[in-house]
Design a protein around this motif. Structure first.
Motif, PDB file in Angstrom:
ATOM      1  N   THR A   1      -2.283   0.437 -10.575  1.00  0.00           N
ATOM      2  CA  THR A   1      -0.964   0.520  -9.946  1.00  0.00           C
ATOM      3  C   THR A   1      -0.659  -0.693  -9.086  1.00  0.00           C
ATOM      4  OG1 THR A   1      -0.983   2.940  -9.952  1.00  0.00           O
ATOM      5  CG2 THR A   1       0.442   1.872  -8.338  1.00  0.00           C
ATOM      6  N   HIS A   2      -1.603  -1.136  -8.269  1.00  0.00           N
ATOM      7  CA  HIS A   2      -1.289  -2.203  -7.313  1.00  0.00           C
ATOM      8  C   HIS A   2      -0.906  -3.500  -8.019  1.00  0.00           C
ATOM      9  CE1 HIS A   2      -5.519  -3.395  -8.002  1.00  0.00           C
ATOM     10  NE2 HIS A   2      -5.166  -4.575  -7.529  1.00  0.00           N
TER      11      HIS A   2
ATOM     12  N   LEU B   1       0.829  -1.200   0.000  1.00  0.00           N
ATOM     13  CA  LEU B   1       0.000   0.000   0.000  1.00  0.00           C
ATOM     14  C   LEU B   1       0.870   1.260   0.000  1.00  0.00           C
ATOM     15  CD1 LEU B   1      -2.773  -1.060   2.554  1.00  0.00           C
ATOM     16  CD2 LEU B   1      -2.978  -0.892   0.061  1.00  0.00           C
ATOM     17  N   TYR B   2       1.964   1.222   0.777  1.00  0.00           N
ATOM     18  CA  TYR B   2       2.891   2.353   0.797  1.00  0.00           C
ATOM     19  C   TYR B   2       3.497   2.583  -0.595  1.00  0.00           C
ATOM     20  CZ  TYR B   2       7.458   4.597   1.375  1.00  0.00           C
ATOM     21  OH  TYR B   2       8.558   5.402   1.218  1.00  0.00           O
ATOM     22  N   LEU B   3       3.972   1.506  -1.233  1.00  0.00           N
ATOM     23  CA  LEU B   3       4.570   1.629  -2.560  1.00  0.00           C
ATOM     24  C   LEU B   3       3.561   2.144  -3.578  1.00  0.00           C
ATOM     25  CD1 LEU B   3       6.706  -1.642  -2.676  1.00  0.00           C
ATOM     26  CD2 LEU B   3       7.562   0.699  -2.523  1.00  0.00           C
TER      27      LEU B   3
ATOM     28  N   ASN C   1       2.287   5.898  -7.429  1.00  0.00           N
ATOM     29  CA  ASN C   1       1.072   5.930  -8.243  1.00  0.00           C
ATOM     30  C   ASN C   1       1.173   6.917  -9.405  1.00  0.00           C
ATOM     31  OD1 ASN C   1      -1.776   5.168  -8.705  1.00  0.00           O
ATOM     32  ND2 ASN C   1      -2.149   7.323  -8.232  1.00  0.00           N
ATOM     33  N   ALA C   2       1.815   8.052  -9.188  1.00  0.00           N
ATOM     34  CA  ALA C   2       1.919   9.044 -10.260  1.00  0.00           C
ATOM     35  C   ALA C   2       2.661   8.498 -11.470  1.00  0.00           C
ATOM     36  CB  ALA C   2       2.618  10.305  -9.731  1.00  0.00           C
ATOM     37  N   ASP C   3       3.602   7.574 -11.234  1.00  0.00           N
ATOM     38  CA  ASP C   3       4.370   6.978 -12.328  1.00  0.00           C
ATOM     39  C   ASP C   3       3.721   5.729 -12.902  1.00  0.00           C
ATOM     40  OD1 ASP C   3       6.255   8.456 -10.423  1.00  0.00           O
ATOM     41  OD2 ASP C   3       7.553   8.155 -12.159  1.00  0.00           O
ATOM     42  N   LEU C   4       2.946   5.007 -12.092  1.00  0.00           N
ATOM     43  CA  LEU C   4       2.454   3.694 -12.499  1.00  0.00           C
ATOM     44  C   LEU C   4       0.972   3.664 -12.856  1.00  0.00           C
ATOM     45  CD1 LEU C   4       4.257   1.397  -9.880  1.00  0.00           C
ATOM     46  CD2 LEU C   4       5.029   2.078 -12.163  1.00  0.00           C
ATOM     47  N   GLN C   5       0.237   4.727 -12.581  1.00  0.00           N
ATOM     48  CA  GLN C   5      -1.188   4.692 -12.887  1.00  0.00           C
ATOM     49  C   GLN C   5      -1.401   4.531 -14.391  1.00  0.00           C
ATOM     50  OE1 GLN C   5      -3.102   8.385 -11.867  1.00  0.00           O
ATOM     51  NE2 GLN C   5      -1.306   9.606 -12.396  1.00  0.00           N
ATOM     52  N   PRO C   6      -2.484   3.854 -14.776  1.00  0.00           N
ATOM     53  CA  PRO C   6      -2.724   3.557 -16.197  1.00  0.00           C
ATOM     54  C   PRO C   6      -2.775   4.818 -17.044  1.00  0.00           C
ATOM     55  CG  PRO C   6      -4.242   2.331 -14.796  1.00  0.00           C
ATOM     56  CD  PRO C   6      -3.550   3.315 -13.913  1.00  0.00           C
ATOM     57  N   ARG C   7      -2.144   4.753 -18.202  1.00  0.00           N
ATOM     58  CA  ARG C   7      -2.175   5.859 -19.143  1.00  0.00           C
ATOM     59  C   ARG C   7      -3.122   5.563 -20.302  1.00  0.00           C
ATOM     60  NH1 ARG C   7       1.091   7.273 -15.803  1.00  0.00           N
ATOM     61  NH2 ARG C   7       2.731   8.756 -15.732  1.00  0.00           N
ATOM     62  N   LYS C   8      -3.624   4.315 -20.355  1.00  0.00           N
ATOM     63  CA  LYS C   8      -4.557   3.913 -21.403  1.00  0.00           C
ATOM     64  C   LYS C   8      -5.774   3.288 -20.744  1.00  0.00           C
ATOM     65  CE  LYS C   8      -0.816   2.802 -24.666  1.00  0.00           C
ATOM     66  NZ  LYS C   8      -0.222   1.714 -25.494  1.00  0.00           N
TER      67      LYS C   8
ATOM     68  N   ARG D   1      11.822   8.145  -7.469  1.00  0.00           N
ATOM     69  CA  ARG D   1      11.093   8.706  -6.330  1.00  0.00           C
ATOM     70  C   ARG D   1      11.559   8.209  -4.957  1.00  0.00           C
ATOM     71  NH1 ARG D   1       6.834  11.717  -7.950  1.00  0.00           N
ATOM     72  NH2 ARG D   1       6.158  11.446 -10.121  1.00  0.00           N
ATOM     73  N   LEU D   2      12.142   7.000  -4.897  1.00  0.00           N
ATOM     74  CA  LEU D   2      12.387   6.402  -3.583  1.00  0.00           C
ATOM     75  C   LEU D   2      13.844   6.067  -3.291  1.00  0.00           C
ATOM     76  CD1 LEU D   2       9.306   4.004  -3.292  1.00  0.00           C
ATOM     77  CD2 LEU D   2       9.602   6.276  -2.305  1.00  0.00           C
ATOM     78  N   LYS D   3      14.658   5.826  -4.316  1.00  0.00           N
ATOM     79  CA  LYS D   3      16.024   5.374  -4.057  1.00  0.00           C
ATOM     80  C   LYS D   3      16.770   6.332  -3.145  1.00  0.00           C
ATOM     81  CE  LYS D   3      19.285   5.878  -7.153  1.00  0.00           C
ATOM     82  NZ  LYS D   3      20.375   6.610  -6.436  1.00  0.00           N
TER      83      LYS D   3
END
Length: 276
Positions: A38-39, A18-20, A25-32, A85-87
């Protein structure tokens, strides 16, 4: 899915997923319209990182049928998102006096050595042979195609810095001499900001910011203890170097494109950090 089964598959708690999802989410949310949420992208990537197997088979998880090409694309998106975003939140070389003192106190308490900011060493990570003519640069002294990955760890074996940009033929000392960490240590030294050091083995040159073993010490002398090299070996053997090796053996690192390998290795060590 029950918590126990979930952890067996993904090696993490649901709370971390859930944290990830929230952070990426801004990078992984569907673009199509047909993109997966995302999950599911996060779960697909975590399964690959958890067991080191290549994409084939992972697509059958989550009750879905995901093609290998799609799984590979989701892994790329996840790796890029973690690096972006996280590294830098998870793998942090001490950058202020408070964090420097915290790391140095750990070494002094454990070994009686003051002002140590970490132990530095390199590990060879096997990769698929790159094409000639550049591929020869990745052949290490054992004749294996590899990356030479520099790690810096604190006294608790937490990774403070990763440099996965250099091929296996490159010597450890060259990697350190061309690293941002050396630039930072030089800045501290020239600015008279403390008297901080890294610990290195005999493969590194002695410098004002790098403590190395005394070569050929007189028997019975204090230098004969080779304390820095012993500490480096103890800490680096406790650091999670086995992560990229295990994944290389199982095929994931071997098949990842050359330009993506450093980012994937960064993700391995960041992933290890959140499991601590």
């Amino acid at each position: 899915m029950p918590d126990k089964e979930f952890r067996q598959i993904y090696r993490v708690q649901k709370e971390l997923v859930l944290y990830l999802c929230g952070e990426l989410n801004a990078d992984l949310q569907p673009r199509k319209g047909d993109g997966l949420p995302t999950h599911l992208k996060v779960l697909t990537a975590l399964h690959l990182l958890a067991d080191g197997s290549y994409q084939r088979g992972t697509g059958q998880d989550h009750g879905l049928s995901i093609g290998q090409t799609t799984v590979s694309r989701y892994l790329d998106q996840f790796v890029d998102a973690v690096n972006r975003r996280l590294k830098d939140q998870w793998i942090i070389f001490p950058g202020n006096e408070q964090s420097r003192r915290s790391v140095a106190t750990g070494f002094e308490d454990a070994y009686g050595l003051p002002n140590i900011l970490g132990a530095v060493d390199c590990t060879q990570v096997k990769i698929f042979p790159p094409p000639l003519p550049h591929g020869v640069q990745y052949l290490n002294r054992k004749g294996v195609h590899a990356l030479n990955v520099q790690l810096i760890a604190d006294v608790n074996c937490k990774i403070l810095a990763v440099n996965a940009r250099f091929p296996g033929r490159v010597h450890d000392s060259f990697i350190f001499n061309n690293s941002s960490i050396k630039d930072e240590l030089r800045r501290l030294y020239n600015g008279h900001i403390g008297e901080y050091f890294l610990l290195g083995d005999s493969g590194y040159a002695l410098e004002p910011w790098l403590m190395t073993p005394v070569l050929n010490p007189a028997p019975g002398s204090p230098e004969a203890r080779n304390l820095p090299e012993g500490i480096v070996r103890e800490i680096e053997e406790g650091a999670p170097q086995e992560l990229p090796h295990r994944h290389a053996q199982n095929g994931l690192l071997l098949r990842v494109a050359q330009e993506k390998r450093a980012r994937l290795i960064n993700t391995y060590f960041a992933y290890y950090y959140v499991l601590l």
